[in-house]
Every structure is written in structure tokens, then in C-alpha cells.
Design a protein around this motif. Structure first.
Motif, PDB file in Angstrom:
ATOM      1  N   ILE A  12      65.013  32.721  48.698  1.00  0.00           N
ATOM      2  CA  ILE A  12      65.652  33.487  47.639  1.00  0.00           C
ATOM      3  C   ILE A  12      67.103  33.063  47.494  1.00  0.00           C
ATOM      4  CG2 ILE A  12      66.196  35.807  46.828  1.00  0.00           C
ATOM      5  CD1 ILE A  12      63.221  34.950  46.855  1.00  0.00           C
ATOM      6  N   PHE A  15      67.120  30.110  45.462  1.00  0.00           N
ATOM      7  CA  PHE A  15      66.866  30.424  44.057  1.00  0.00           C
ATOM      8  C   PHE A  15      68.139  30.903  43.369  1.00  0.00           C
ATOM      9  CE2 PHE A  15      65.705  33.771  40.944  1.00  0.00           C
ATOM     10  CZ  PHE A  15      65.073  32.961  40.015  1.00  0.00           C
ATOM     11  N   GLU A  16      68.938  31.699  44.064  1.00  0.00           N
ATOM     12  CA  GLU A  16      70.116  32.288  43.449  1.00  0.00           C
ATOM     13  C   GLU A  16      71.293  31.317  43.396  1.00  0.00           C
ATOM     14  OE1 GLU A  16      69.124  36.878  44.764  1.00  0.00           O
ATOM     15  OE2 GLU A  16      70.538  35.689  45.913  1.00  0.00           O
ATOM     16  N   ASN A  21      66.987  23.007  38.671  1.00  0.00           N
ATOM     17  CA  ASN A  21      65.902  23.730  38.019  1.00  0.00           C
ATOM     18  C   ASN A  21      64.623  23.645  38.826  1.00  0.00           C
ATOM     19  OD1 ASN A  21      67.479  24.505  35.858  1.00  0.00           O
ATOM     20  ND2 ASN A  21      66.997  22.679  34.652  1.00  0.00           N
ATOM     21  N   GLY A  24      64.788  26.040  41.737  1.00  0.00           N
ATOM     22  CA  GLY A  24      64.754  27.390  41.209  1.00  0.00           C
ATOM     23  C   GLY A  24      63.359  27.781  40.764  1.00  0.00           C
ATOM     24  N   MET A  25      62.649  26.868  40.126  1.00  0.00           N
ATOM     25  CA  MET A  25      61.284  27.153  39.701  1.00  0.00           C
ATOM     26  C   MET A  25      60.367  27.322  40.905  1.00  0.00           C
ATOM     27  SD  MET A  25      59.213  27.757  37.299  1.00  0.00           S
ATOM     28  CE  MET A  25      60.188  27.278  35.865  1.00  0.00           C
ATOM     29  N   ARG A  28      60.897  30.752  42.199  1.00  0.00           N
ATOM     30  CA  ARG A  28      60.278  31.726  41.311  1.00  0.00           C
ATOM     31  C   ARG A  28      58.769  31.771  41.516  1.00  0.00           C
ATOM     32  NH1 ARG A  28      57.231  32.443  37.140  1.00  0.00           N
ATOM     33  NH2 ARG A  28      57.658  34.137  35.661  1.00  0.00           N
ATOM     34  N   ASN A  29      58.142  30.623  41.666  1.00  0.00           N
ATOM     35  CA  ASN A  29      56.703  30.579  41.890  1.00  0.00           C
ATOM     36  C   ASN A  29      56.324  31.220  43.222  1.00  0.00           C
ATOM     37  OD1 ASN A  29      56.225  29.335  39.426  1.00  0.00           O
ATOM     38  ND2 ASN A  29      56.236  27.262  40.288  1.00  0.00           N
ATOM     39  N   ARG A  31      57.958  33.689  44.636  1.00  0.00           N
ATOM     40  CA  ARG A  31      58.035  35.130  44.377  1.00  0.00           C
ATOM     41  C   ARG A  31      56.807  35.615  43.618  1.00  0.00           C
ATOM     42  NH1 ARG A  31      63.810  37.700  42.932  1.00  0.00           N
ATOM     43  NH2 ARG A  31      65.220  36.361  44.106  1.00  0.00           N
ATOM     44  N   LEU A  32      56.382  34.812  42.644  1.00  0.00           N
ATOM     45  CA  LEU A  32      55.216  35.180  41.848  1.00  0.00           C
ATOM     46  C   LEU A  32      53.985  35.339  42.734  1.00  0.00           C
ATOM     47  CD1 LEU A  32      53.744  35.596  39.152  1.00  0.00           C
ATOM     48  CD2 LEU A  32      53.577  33.090  38.958  1.00  0.00           C
ATOM     49  N   THR A  52      47.937  32.971  38.458  1.00  0.00           N
ATOM     50  CA  THR A  52      49.311  32.535  38.180  1.00  0.00           C
ATOM     51  C   THR A  52      49.393  31.510  37.069  1.00  0.00           C
ATOM     52  OG1 THR A  52      49.176  30.791  39.862  1.00  0.00           O
ATOM     53  CG2 THR A  52      50.020  32.952  40.562  1.00  0.00           C
ATOM     54  N   LEU A 397      59.074  39.228  42.060  1.00  0.00           N
ATOM     55  CA  LEU A 397      59.573  39.071  40.687  1.00  0.00           C
ATOM     56  C   LEU A 397      59.958  40.439  40.170  1.00  0.00           C
ATOM     57  CD1 LEU A 397      57.140  36.571  38.928  1.00  0.00           C
ATOM     58  CD2 LEU A 397      59.471  36.161  39.699  1.00  0.00           C
TER      59      LEU A 397
END
Length: 399
Positions: A12, A15-16, A21, A24-25, A28-29, A31-32, A52, A397
Motif C-alpha cells: 500500500i 501504491f501511495e 503507473n 500503482g496498478m 490496486r489489483n 487490493r481488489l 476481477t 479498495l
């Protein structure tokens, strides 16, 4: 605080902070995937890919990374009639731990939960009314005691602390019978920042009832729809809003704080919902007629209250709650309303039945009346809601 280390998982933070990119993606995935497994339960990789929309190869990479980080573990093989058996992946209880502190009008609680919401430890302190000094002192002592009671491995994986507290605490002094000057120290006091200075892990702050709604989403045992209005009947009534399967807090973190909502009381006056549908009103009725209401917050399985006292409180509370629900339906078209509270389940169920019946008597042309059902966490909702704050911020998310 010495001996307490942040969670080693850095997905995380990456990510922050990243400028990439791609990374970061990837975060995010991750987290998803974690969010889906939390809400649905164990799933094989093929089913995760379907839910997903990610490729099988991407899912495999994510699952390996999360398993290596200790956040996921393999379940028992599922054997079908055709092909190789599939292995469901599930959240690993030991993947991370979270502290949750509830600041109440008469008590504070601190809990430690694991990655799936199982309570590991729980500490509690009562007081006449909260002050910043009392709350900070309790937090310092309770965290030290609680962390000393678990293993080094568990301490190292504490991923953060959440605080669930009423906002604008200084405004409640007169309502709870306290000299306003005694609680004026809360004005301008940054509880989150002061708490963050005490510990080495991240600290998050949320409204207490809104956080209880978040606990229902994160740890609840029911299956609510993606959108619902949440009402929590505590010492003061409050609430929260869930949209698209996530907690919606609004611009100031106070969305769904239903207590100040204006209703028409039975005597014809306009009052705030908290004046007629909070447990403080029931407590005062009990004290006036039975002399002692201490059992109301000391016991959770059963309250011994004279029927006429309870009926009188319900006569005020139920129509007011129905007015709130009708207004919420008109504005947001909620398909469901969850009602929970710091009360025995039989009383909560009686409130729900009475509100459902009251809604049937109200003018509702042009409105779809939502389904009214019970929350699943009861008195545990607010401390669990506090613990859900770091979990949600770091591993799920959000809307």
C-alpha cells in the motif's frame, strides 16, 4: 513505541508513493483481490480471474505475491468431476493485525483483531465523561498491555490503529449532564495526531457510528446489498452509508451521521433524532421510574425494563426512525436499511419489527420502501469499526 514495528508488507505504501503507473496498478489489483476474498470468501484462481476481469497470468502473479507476504493462504483442494482439482485461496488470519479504539461518552475500549476480524484481546475502561487526558492515558497503557500479551510475530505485523469517536465531543457535554467547560478541551484537539505521536504504526480516525457501518462491511456476517443506510442506536443514535460495497464518508468524514436529523416528535415539536431515538432517553426513563439503569450498559444479553417504560421510549423512537428512513429513501433510494445497536438482540429485533410496521402506515407514494434488517455485530460494532479503518485504508479498495 519501542517493540512495535509497522507491518512489513509495503504494497500500500508503494501504491501511495510510487510514480510508476505499473506498480500503482499492481497494488490496486492486489487490493481488489483482497477485497473480493474478504466479501465472498475463499475462491480458486480461475474464479478470482472471472470476478476481477484480470488475466489468469496476472492473477497468478498477484496470488503468489500476496501469499509470499503472508496475506493469503491455500485452502483444501476442491475436487470436481473433470480436470485437475482447484485450490481455493483465502485470507490468512495471521497476515496482519489491527488495533481498534472506541471512544465513548462513558467508556473507552481497545481491541486487537487479526486479518479476518477475530478478536485477539480486548481492554475496557469506564469514566464519568471523556477528556483528552483520560483517552490518551488509556490508549498509552492499553496498547502497552495488549501488545505485551501477544507474541513478537504478532506485534511485528500490527498494521495500524483506528479510532472510532463521536465528532464534536465538546458539544455533547450538556446532553450528558457535564459542565461544558470540562469537555471544552476537545475543541481544536487533534486526537489522531496526538495518538500518532505515541506509536510507530499508522493511526486513522473515524466517526464512531460511521465506523460501525464500516465494520458491518468488513467483518459483518450478513450479506447486505452494495448500497444501504446503516443506523446504530447507542447512547446517541448515529449511522453510516454504504455505496457500491464500500463505506461512504463524505467530504468531512461525517456522511450518514443521522443523529442531528430533524424529525417531528410525538408532541408536535421538531427535534433532532438523537433526542428521541437514543439510548440516553431510555436510560433516563429507567432511572426516573426504576432508580438504576446501570444494567443497561453492563449487560448485553438481557435488560430488565418495565414494559411501560420500554413502550413509551419506542413510541417516541420508532416514528422518528421511520421518518429518517423515508427521507433517506427519497434522497438515495436505498434498497436496504440495517439497524444495529448497543442493546440485546431481542430489543433490536423489536425495534426493527416496529419500524417496519410504522413504515407501512406512512404516506409513501412514489417511494420504494427499503428492506429493514438487523446488523450483525451489536455492541462490538464500534470497536471493530475502529479496527476496520487501518484495514480498509491499507488492504481494501474504497469507494
Amino acid at each position: 513505541m519501542a517493540g512495535i514495528e509497522p507491518n512489513p508488507t509495503d504494497m500500500i505504501d508503494e501504491f501511495e508513493a510510487t510514480g510508476s503507473n505499473q506498480s500503482g496498478m499492481r497494488a490496486r489489483n492486489e487490493r481488489l483481490v483482497l477485497s473480493i476474498l474478504r466479501r465472498v470468501g475463499p475462491l480458486p484462481k480461475a474464479e478470482i480471474a472471472r470476478k476481477t476481469g484480470l488475466s489468469a497470468q496476472t492473477v497468478s502473479v498477484i496470488m503468489r505475491a500476496l501469499e509470499a507476504d503472508g496475506l493469503l493462504e491455500r485452502g483444501e483442494k476442491l475436487r470436481g468431476k473433470v480436470g485437475q482439482p482447484s485450490v481455493p485461496m483465502r485470507l490468512a488470519p495471521t497476515g496482519a493485525y489491527f488495533l481498534g479504539m472506541k471512544v465513548g461518552r462513558r467508556s473507552a475500549e481497545l481491541i486487537l483483531v487479526d486479518f479476518v476480524g477475530t478478536e485477539i484481546a480486548h481492554l475496557h475502561q469506564t469514566y464519568s465523561y471523556p477528556t483528552p487526558e483520560l483517552v490518551l492515558d488509556f490508549a498509552r497503557r492499553a496498547v502497552t498491555e495488549l501488545c505485551a500479551s501477544v507474541s513478537d510475530a504478532q506485534r511485528r505485523r500490527i498494521a495500524g490503529m483506528g479510532i472510532a469517536s463521536p465528532f464534536y465531543l465538546w458539544e455533547w457535554a450538556s446532553m450528558i449532564g457535564v459542565d461544558p467547560e470540562k469537555m471544552d478541551a476537545w475543541r481544536g484537539f487533534d486526537l489522531r495526531a496526538e495518538m500518532a505521536d505515541l506509536f510507530d504504526f499508522p493511526v486513522y480516525l473515524g466517526n464512531d457510528a460511521t465506523s460501525a457501518c464500516g465494520a458491518e462491511l468488513t467483518f459483518g456476517t450478513g450479506d447486505p446489498p452494495a448500497d444501504f443506510l446503516y443506523i446504530y442506536i447507542g447512547y446517541f443514535v448515529g449511522g453510516g452509508i454504504a455505496l457500491h460495497g464500500a463505506l461512504y464518508t463524505g467530504r468531512a468524514g461525517n456522511a450518514g451521521a443521522v443523529g442531528p436529523f430533524l424529525v417531528s416528535a410525538q408532541d408536535g415539536d421538531r427535534r433532532q433524532l438523537l433526542d428521541v431515538a437514543s439510548l440516553i432517553g431510555l436510560e433516563r426513563r429507567v432511572e426516573a421510574q426504576q432508580g438504576n439503569a446501570a444494567h443497561m450498559f453492563g449487560q448485553q444479553d438481557h435488560w430488565t425494563i418495565e414494559p411501560e417504560i420500554l413502550d413509551a421510549w419506542l413510541a417516541d423512537a420508532v416514528p422518528a426512525l421511520a421518518q429518517l428512513i423515508l427521507a433517506g429513501s427519497a434522497i438515495m433510494d436505498f434498497p436496504a436499511v440495517l439497524i444495529d445497536g448497543h442493546m440485546p438482540t431481542d430489543l433490536r429485533d423489536r425495534v426493527i419489527a416496529a419500524v417496519t410496521k410504522e413504515l407501512e402506515t406512512q404516506p409513501r407514494q412514489g417511494l420504494q420502501i427499503p428492506t429493514i434488517s438487523a446488523g450483525t455485530l451489536g455492541p462490538r460494532a464500534r470497536p471493530l469499526g475502529a479496527a476496520s479503518l487501518p484495514l480498509s485504508k491499507r488492504f481494501m479498495l474504497e469507494a
